[in-house]
Design a protein around this motif. Sequence first.
Motif, PDB file in Angstrom:
ATOM      1  N   GLY A  50       0.806  -1.211   0.000  1.00  0.00           N
ATOM      2  CA  GLY A  50       0.000   0.000   0.000  1.00  0.00           C
ATOM      3  C   GLY A  50       0.840   1.262   0.000  1.00  0.00           C
ATOM      4  O   GLY A  50       0.489   2.259  -0.645  1.00  0.00           O
ATOM      5  N   ARG A  53       2.227   1.720  -3.496  1.00  0.00           N
ATOM      6  CA  ARG A  53       1.143   2.211  -4.357  1.00  0.00           C
ATOM      7  C   ARG A  53       0.896   3.693  -4.152  1.00  0.00           C
ATOM      8  O   ARG A  53       0.812   4.478  -5.116  1.00  0.00           O
ATOM      9  N   ASP A  54       0.781   4.132  -2.895  1.00  0.00           N
ATOM     10  CA  ASP A  54       0.467   5.527  -2.620  1.00  0.00           C
ATOM     11  C   ASP A  54       1.594   6.456  -3.053  1.00  0.00           C
ATOM     12  O   ASP A  54       1.353   7.567  -3.537  1.00  0.00           O
ATOM     13  N   LEU A  57       1.356   6.837  -6.730  1.00  0.00           N
ATOM     14  CA  LEU A  57       0.184   7.645  -7.077  1.00  0.00           C
ATOM     15  C   LEU A  57       0.332   9.100  -6.643  1.00  0.00           C
ATOM     16  O   LEU A  57      -0.476   9.950  -7.024  1.00  0.00           O
ATOM     17  N   ALA A  59      -0.103  10.000  -3.619  1.00  0.00           N
ATOM     18  CA  ALA A  59      -1.076  10.186  -2.537  1.00  0.00           C
ATOM     19  C   ALA A  59      -0.309  10.198  -1.214  1.00  0.00           C
ATOM     20  O   ALA A  59      -0.195   9.175  -0.542  1.00  0.00           O
ATOM     21  N   LEU A  60       0.223  11.364  -0.868  1.00  0.00           N
ATOM     22  CA  LEU A  60       1.110  11.482   0.288  1.00  0.00           C
ATOM     23  C   LEU A  60       0.489  12.368   1.374  1.00  0.00           C
ATOM     24  O   LEU A  60      -0.200  13.344   1.048  1.00  0.00           O
ATOM     25  N   PRO A  62       1.241   8.422   2.703  1.00  0.00           N
ATOM     26  CA  PRO A  62       0.473   7.194   2.444  1.00  0.00           C
ATOM     27  C   PRO A  62      -0.622   6.990   3.482  1.00  0.00           C
ATOM     28  O   PRO A  62      -0.483   7.387   4.643  1.00  0.00           O
ATOM     29  N   ALA A  63      -1.707   6.353   3.035  1.00  0.00           N
ATOM     30  CA  ALA A  63      -2.863   6.146   3.912  1.00  0.00           C
ATOM     31  C   ALA A  63      -2.488   5.435   5.203  1.00  0.00           C
ATOM     32  O   ALA A  63      -3.091   5.672   6.253  1.00  0.00           O
ATOM     33  N   THR A  64      -1.475   4.577   5.124  1.00  0.00           N
ATOM     34  CA  THR A  64      -1.031   3.837   6.303  1.00  0.00           C
ATOM     35  C   THR A  64      -0.680   4.778   7.456  1.00  0.00           C
ATOM     36  O   THR A  64      -0.949   4.473   8.621  1.00  0.00           O
ATOM     37  N   GLY A 110      -6.506  -1.621  -4.078  1.00  0.00           N
ATOM     38  CA  GLY A 110      -5.429  -0.942  -4.804  1.00  0.00           C
ATOM     39  C   GLY A 110      -5.869  -0.482  -6.178  1.00  0.00           C
ATOM     40  O   GLY A 110      -5.592   0.652  -6.598  1.00  0.00           O
ATOM     41  N   LYS A 113      -8.456   2.426  -5.917  1.00  0.00           N
ATOM     42  CA  LYS A 113      -7.843   3.709  -5.539  1.00  0.00           C
ATOM     43  C   LYS A 113      -7.099   4.307  -6.722  1.00  0.00           C
ATOM     44  O   LYS A 113      -7.152   5.526  -6.943  1.00  0.00           O
ATOM     45  N   THR A 131      -0.172  -3.730  -4.972  1.00  0.00           N
ATOM     46  CA  THR A 131      -0.629  -3.554  -3.596  1.00  0.00           C
ATOM     47  C   THR A 131      -0.699  -4.900  -2.877  1.00  0.00           C
ATOM     48  O   THR A 131      -0.372  -5.004  -1.691  1.00  0.00           O
TER      49      THR A 131
END
Length: 215
Positions: A50, A53-54, A57, A59-60, A62-64, A110, A113, A131
């Motif tokens: 994940g 992946r982020d 993408l 997407a910072l 990361p969702a984690t 994954g 998203k 992912t």
Amino acid sequence: MSTEATLLLTLDLVGTFAFALNGALTALRVTRLDIVGVITLGMTTALGGGIIRDVLLGALPPATFSDWRYLAVAAGGGLVAFVFGPGLDRLTTPITVLDAAGLSLFAVTGASKALALGLGPTQAVLLGALTGVGGGTLRDVLIGQVPSVFRSGLYAIPALIGAAVTVVAVQLDVYGVAAAVGAAAVCFTVRMLGVRFGWNAPMPRTPRAHRPDGA
């Protein structure tokens, strides 16, 4: 939070725990580590895909790192493996099932998203599979072995199939909880059939040993 969002979050956390547990147990079988090493490898297995992946993408962060529950669940899975490792080794089938469920859920989330952030279908399928398999690949690299996804079993292929089904559902505008669960079920079924019947991805032919002339 809606019922659908709660369900998807619950499934995602279950997958995270299963990956952490399986990753930490794999590390224990291969090498001798202390508690920090075991938990770290469990978390790497559960969260690595994940995070990759982020980052790809953009997407910072990361969702984690935006939701403490992922870190807590992943650390919990690694801790359970460290404390109960010898006993859990006897539970091969349940752990394999949980791992397949985690692979399936991560492949679906994954891919969805990636599409939500504007990527094309092909890229979404690849990121969905990444992912699912990325964390295990990182774990294997850290413990110094060829990643298992490259050498045995049907693992990446089910993830690609699950991600592809997700992309098709989104393109047909029928994506929702039911479609997500259905795509995950397809991935899970293919993975478990591979485990049950010992199927592997195609391998190159082994060259015949060279024979001297006249032999």
